[in-house]
Write an enzyme that holds these catalytic residues in place. Structure first.
Site, mmCIF file in Angstrom:
data_model
loop_
_atom_site.group_PDB
_atom_site.id
_atom_site.type_symbol
_atom_site.label_atom_id
_atom_site.label_comp_id
_atom_site.label_asym_id
_atom_site.label_seq_id
_atom_site.Cartn_x
_atom_site.Cartn_y
_atom_site.Cartn_z
ATOM 1 N N LYS A 122 0.854 -1.195 0.000
ATOM 2 C CA LYS A 122 0.000 0.000 0.000
ATOM 3 C C LYS A 122 0.880 1.232 0.000
ATOM 4 O O LYS A 122 1.977 1.218 0.557
ATOM 5 C CB LYS A 122 -0.890 0.024 1.251
ATOM 6 C CG LYS A 122 -2.122 0.879 1.098
ATOM 7 C CD LYS A 122 -3.162 0.156 0.275
ATOM 8 C CE LYS A 122 -4.458 0.895 0.166
ATOM 9 N NZ LYS A 122 -5.529 0.028 -0.356
ATOM 10 N N GLY A 235 -20.488 7.253 2.168
ATOM 11 C CA GLY A 235 -19.371 7.450 1.239
ATOM 12 C C GLY A 235 -19.810 7.146 -0.180
ATOM 13 O O GLY A 235 -19.715 6.011 -0.649
ATOM 14 N N GLY A 237 -18.640 7.586 -3.150
ATOM 15 C CA GLY A 237 -17.539 7.773 -4.100
ATOM 16 C C GLY A 237 -17.547 6.630 -5.096
ATOM 17 O O GLY A 237 -18.604 6.062 -5.393
ATOM 18 N N ASN A 238 -16.369 6.261 -5.590
ATOM 19 C CA ASN A 238 -16.292 5.206 -6.594
ATOM 20 C C ASN A 238 -16.924 3.908 -6.072
ATOM 21 O O ASN A 238 -17.873 3.382 -6.663
ATOM 22 C CB ASN A 238 -14.822 4.987 -6.997
ATOM 23 C CG ASN A 238 -14.657 3.806 -7.934
ATOM 24 O OD1 ASN A 238 -14.914 2.662 -7.556
ATOM 25 N ND2 ASN A 238 -14.255 4.053 -9.162
ATOM 26 N N ALA A 239 -16.411 3.396 -4.959
ATOM 27 C CA ALA A 239 -16.897 2.115 -4.444
ATOM 28 C C ALA A 239 -18.368 2.219 -4.044
ATOM 29 O O ALA A 239 -19.182 1.350 -4.399
ATOM 30 C CB ALA A 239 -16.033 1.679 -3.268
ATOM 31 N N GLY A 240 -18.718 3.276 -3.313
ATOM 32 C CA GLY A 240 -20.081 3.446 -2.802
ATOM 33 C C GLY A 240 -21.118 3.569 -3.912
ATOM 34 O O GLY A 240 -22.211 2.994 -3.822
HETATM 35 P P1 NAD Z 1 -13.517 7.865 -3.396
HETATM 36 O O1 NAD Z 1 -12.564 8.951 -3.139
HETATM 37 O O2 NAD Z 1 -14.034 7.671 -4.768
HETATM 38 O O3 NAD Z 1 -14.780 8.043 -2.454
HETATM 39 C C1 NAD Z 1 -14.735 8.282 -1.086
HETATM 40 C C2 NAD Z 1 -16.059 8.916 -0.692
HETATM 41 O O4 NAD Z 1 -16.136 9.019 0.717
HETATM 42 C C3 NAD Z 1 -16.253 10.327 -1.250
HETATM 43 O O5 NAD Z 1 -17.557 10.470 -1.741
HETATM 44 C C4 NAD Z 1 -16.053 11.217 -0.019
HETATM 45 O O6 NAD Z 1 -16.775 12.433 -0.105
HETATM 46 C C5 NAD Z 1 -16.603 10.317 1.048
HETATM 47 N N1 NAD Z 1 -16.144 10.655 2.403
HETATM 48 C C6 NAD Z 1 -14.946 11.103 2.814
HETATM 49 N N2 NAD Z 1 -14.961 11.305 4.145
HETATM 50 C C7 NAD Z 1 -16.184 10.966 4.563
HETATM 51 C C8 NAD Z 1 -16.820 10.954 5.833
HETATM 52 N N3 NAD Z 1 -16.168 11.326 6.927
HETATM 53 N N4 NAD Z 1 -18.096 10.518 5.894
HETATM 54 C C9 NAD Z 1 -18.771 10.132 4.776
HETATM 55 N N5 NAD Z 1 -18.225 10.142 3.568
HETATM 56 C C10 NAD Z 1 -16.959 10.552 3.461
HETATM 57 O O7 NAD Z 1 -12.826 6.554 -2.820
HETATM 58 P P2 NAD Z 1 -13.202 5.045 -3.118
HETATM 59 O O8 NAD Z 1 -12.288 4.552 -4.148
HETATM 60 O O9 NAD Z 1 -14.669 4.899 -3.299
HETATM 61 O O10 NAD Z 1 -12.763 4.402 -1.742
HETATM 62 C C11 NAD Z 1 -13.619 4.388 -0.591
HETATM 63 C C12 NAD Z 1 -13.162 3.304 0.347
HETATM 64 O O11 NAD Z 1 -13.203 2.073 -0.346
HETATM 65 C C13 NAD Z 1 -11.732 3.451 0.859
HETATM 66 O O12 NAD Z 1 -11.653 2.965 2.168
HETATM 67 C C14 NAD Z 1 -10.947 2.570 -0.073
HETATM 68 O O13 NAD Z 1 -9.758 2.109 0.530
HETATM 69 C C15 NAD Z 1 -11.942 1.453 -0.281
HETATM 70 N N6 NAD Z 1 -11.698 0.689 -1.496
HETATM 71 C C16 NAD Z 1 -11.843 1.219 -2.731
HETATM 72 C C17 NAD Z 1 -11.549 0.455 -3.850
HETATM 73 C C18 NAD Z 1 -11.748 0.968 -5.232
HETATM 74 O O14 NAD Z 1 -11.487 0.204 -6.185
HETATM 75 N N7 NAD Z 1 -12.212 2.171 -5.448
HETATM 76 C C19 NAD Z 1 -11.104 -0.862 -3.686
HETATM 77 C C20 NAD Z 1 -10.974 -1.384 -2.402
HETATM 78 C C21 NAD Z 1 -11.272 -0.585 -1.312
#
Ligand code: NAD
Length: 433
Positions: A122, A235, A237-240
């Site tokens: 990481k 959250g 974002g991408n994953a959500g």
């Molecule tokens: P991202 O940056 O696309 O999205 C993160 C989201 O969380 C954003 O919408 C942001 O506004 C929101 N956020 C930030 N702080 C917050 C809070 N205090 N309360 C509520 N929402 C909040 O990131 P992502 O890629 O979606 O990653 C999110 C999580 O998923 C991380 O923990 C990441 O490690 C994990 N993850 C992502 C992937 C991936 O492929 N994208 C893979 C494995 C794990």
């Protein structure tokens, strides 16, 4: 500036911020519990408790105003007994060396559970990308890539996107690495790339898609009807976003979602595509028409069937775990639940699908991307999604069986299964020299 050293290799231990939950201590505690359950040899336990290498680099960047700012970046390589290190790079003001170390250990377990031939790594840079221009981000990313170039590589350590990084940053890293190492295109050094330079179809949605498969499998085991299930997502974002969209496609109703600016709630249901459009336009889910505003804390505690934490660490703690009403907690985020909260959820009969299983879809399709790059061939989206379904469904079933066999929660079962697989590889390979 160009003659500056590429950084020092350290194996320093905890630098916990006073009062905050230290993610590396959480990861060590989880390892301890698994070690106890499988009677792990003390020496092997020690091997797994220490990342093999943690590199710290300082990253001087000429900012747009002409000043030089020095950022700090890390790359932690936890274990490579089963294959090259694999794991994302995050840009966030709260990145710490212990967070990166914990995340690299969880990557080792995640790859072992998904049964893909990788170890765990990481990376991260302490920065606030929201306050940086594209030019500043590019210079910082390329300088970080230069700093870690000697320890990453297609057969040694293959980074990927994480919080606040994406295809753009991956492309800069690939380009910098390719220029530094022989000046020919090496797409297989990094995954999560844009399609035009060797990305995989289905990679963007992979984490959310994988999570939706684990939710489907959990619902079958618990006899939850997805057609009447309600979902809250912390959250967006991408994953959500993809997780929400794909559980919606299974028939569930998304009733709440949030991001760093706040949350929205509508008992009657929120259309995920409409909410995505709103977020695209305004930058946040807040202010979505017809929905009530709620805080991130309130979102976790609302009445729903499936809760998806998809933001940051330590959101479900000893303080609020007792108030969670969901039947299934599916962790898209890494480390959203503290160990104390885990025990409370388990006692209350809530099934947690832990991060290392629930969000394993991202790394699985990363692995598919790497395979396609190595072979210079490309798969259809259907092919990617079908293979992902097979991998994740098998991983879920392996963990669920372990959970039933040892009568432990799903996180302990996942760690236990992963530790067993990694230990087997270490034992077979032997200790060098
Ligand atoms: P991202 O940056 O696309 O999205 C993160 C989201 O969380 C954003 O919408 C942001 O506004 C929101 N956020 C930030 N702080 C917050 C809070 N205090 N309360 C509520 N929402 C909040 O990131 P992502 O890629 O979606 O990653 C999110 C999580 O998923 C991380 O923990 C990441 O490690 C994990 N993850 C992502 C992937 C991936 O492929 N994208 C893979 C494995 C794990």
């Amino acid at each position: 500036m160009s003659g500056q050293s590429r950084g020092s290799t350290t194996t320093s231990t905890s630098t916990s911020t006073a009062g905050a939950i230290n993610p590396f201590e959480v990861a060590l505690k989880q390892l301890d519990e698994a070690a106890k359950l499988i009677n792990l040899d003390a020496g092997l336990h020690q091997v797994l408790a220490h990342p093999k290498r943690v590199l710290t680099v300082s990253i001087p960047v000429r900012m747009d105003n002409g000043e030089v700012k020095v950022f700090t970046g890390f790359r932690s390589q936890h274990n490579d007994a089963r294959g090259p290190y694999k794991g994302g790079i995050r840009y966030h003001p709260q990145v710490t060396v212990d967070e990166v170390k914990a995340l690299s250990m969880w990557m080792t377990w995640k790859c072992a559970i998904a049964d893909i031939p990788y170890g765990g790594g990481k990376g991260g840079i302490i920065c606030n990308p929201k306050e940086m221009s594209d030019g500043e981000l590019e210079r910082m990313t390329r300088r970080y890539a230069y700093g870690i170039a000697d320890i990453i590589g297609p057969m040694t350590d293959i980074p990927a996107p994480d919080v606040y990084t994406g295809g753009k940053e991956m492309a800069w890293i690939m380009d910098t690495y390719s220029a530094l190492k022989g000046n020919y295109v090496q797409p297989e050094v990094i995954t999560g790339k844009p399609l035009a330079i060797g990305g995989s179809l289905g990679r963007n949605e992979a984490t959310g898609r994988g999570l939706s498969f684990t939710v489907r499998e959990a619902a079958k085991r618990l006899k939850v009807n997805m057609k009447s299930a309600t979902v809250a997502v912390q959250g967006f974002g991408n994953a959500g976003q993809f997780a929400s969209q794909l559980v919606e496609e299974q028939g569930a109703k998304v009733i709440a979602a949030s991001d760093s600016k706040g949350g929205v709630y509508n008992k009657a249901g929120i259309s995920v595509s409409a909410l995505r459009k709103h977020k695209e336009k305004t930058g946040s889910v807040t202010g979505f028409a017809g929905a009530k505003s709620i805080s991130n804390e309130e979102l976790l505690e609302i009445e729903c069937t499936i809760l998806i934490p998809a933001a940051l660490e330590n959101q479900i703690t000893g303080r609020n775990a007792g108030k969670i009403k969901a039947k299934i907690v599916a962790e898209a985020a890494n480390g959203p639940t503290t160990p104390e909260a885990d025990d409370i959820l388990y006692k209350n009969g809530i099934l947690t699908i832990p991060d290392i299983l629930a969000n394993g879809g991202g790394v699985t399709v990363s692995y598919f991307e790497w395979l396609q790059n190595l072979r210079r061939e490309y798969w259809t989206e259907d092919e990617v999604n079908q293979r992902l379904d097979r991998n994740i469904t098998k991983a879920f079933s392996d963990v669920y069986e372990t959970h039933e066999k040892y009568r432990v929660n799903m996180r302990k079962a996942s760690t236990l299964l992963a530790v067993n697989r990694v230990v087997e590889a270490i034992k077979i390979r032997g200790l060098w020299p």
